[in-house]
Write an enzyme that holds these catalytic residues in place. Structure first.
Site, mmCIF file in Angstrom:
data_model
loop_
_atom_site.group_PDB
_atom_site.id
_atom_site.type_symbol
_atom_site.label_atom_id
_atom_site.label_comp_id
_atom_site.label_asym_id
_atom_site.label_seq_id
_atom_site.Cartn_x
_atom_site.Cartn_y
_atom_site.Cartn_z
ATOM 1 N N ALA A 219 36.286 -32.616 43.819
ATOM 2 C CA ALA A 219 36.455 -34.007 43.386
ATOM 3 C C ALA A 219 35.905 -34.986 44.426
ATOM 4 O O ALA A 219 36.493 -36.023 44.695
ATOM 5 C CB ALA A 219 37.929 -34.290 43.125
ATOM 6 N N CYS A 220 34.758 -34.644 44.984
ATOM 7 C CA CYS A 220 34.145 -35.432 46.059
ATOM 8 C C CYS A 220 32.878 -36.093 45.527
ATOM 9 O O CYS A 220 32.249 -35.598 44.602
ATOM 10 C CB CYS A 220 33.803 -34.479 47.216
ATOM 11 S SG CYS A 220 32.904 -35.210 48.585
ATOM 12 N N GLY A 221 32.495 -37.189 46.134
ATOM 13 C CA GLY A 221 31.231 -37.826 45.769
ATOM 14 C C GLY A 221 30.038 -36.908 45.973
ATOM 15 O O GLY A 221 28.999 -37.070 45.332
ATOM 16 N N THR B 297 30.218 -33.624 45.398
ATOM 17 C CA THR B 297 30.413 -32.438 44.559
ATOM 18 C C THR B 297 29.172 -32.079 43.735
ATOM 19 O O THR B 297 28.876 -30.895 43.584
ATOM 20 C CB THR B 297 31.656 -32.600 43.659
ATOM 21 O OG1 THR B 297 32.798 -32.753 44.505
ATOM 22 C CG2 THR B 297 31.857 -31.405 42.747
#
Length: 160
Positions: A36-38, A40
């Site tokens: 759920a990371c930018g 990803t």
């Protein structure tokens, strides 16, 4: 004291413990990941690199980590399903670990010591920090999270 990444073990998502000696003779890209990371979407680029170069002795090792903004909250099953369903990941994904602090995985302590980050700091700053390892198990380079996987293809190819 450890002399190469082959001195470490890690646990895959399925719970199987693997000696990194399994990857002896291969060029490795070791990445701390999150769902759920930018960054990803880099899973897509990582998978493309892996598929394009695995036949030449290249392997990516993904290590999910929840230490940055709680961006990897899921359990092993959720992480595996996410990687497969969203990005078709076929490279090895390991069980969730910590990369900083007292509970940091010994492999990551080794990687950080071998290749410090900006201004000589060892701490991992965010998800998708990448370590390039040569066929002898030595860390060659550390790349920042913003470095796109496709930008590493020449460096990887040079080691193959």
């Amino acid at each position: 004291m450890s002399t190469s990444i082959y001195d470490f073990n890690a646990t895959l998502l399925n719970g199987e413990t693997v000696s990194l000696d399994t990857y002896r003779g291969k060029v490795l890209l070791i990445v701390n990941t999150a769902s759920a990371c930018g960054f990803t979407p880099q899973y897509a680029g990582l998978e493309m690199l892996y598929r394009n170069m695995q036949d030449r002795g290249f392997v990516i090792l993904g290590f999910p980590c929840n230490q940055f903004g709680g961006q990897e909250p899921g359990d092993a099953k959720a992480i595996g399903e996410f990687c497969q369903l969203n990005y078709g990941v076929t490279f090895p994904i390991f069980a969730k670990i910590e990369v900083n602090g007292d509970q940091a995985h010994p492999l990551y302590n080794y990687l950080k010591h071998q290749a410090a980050g900006v201004l000589g700091t060892e701490a991992i700053k965010w998800n998708f920090t990448k370590f390039l390892v040569n066929r002898a198990g030595q860390v060659v380079e550390r790349y920042a999270p913003a470095t796109k996987p496709e930008d590493l293809s020449d460096a990887i190819a040079a080691l193959l």
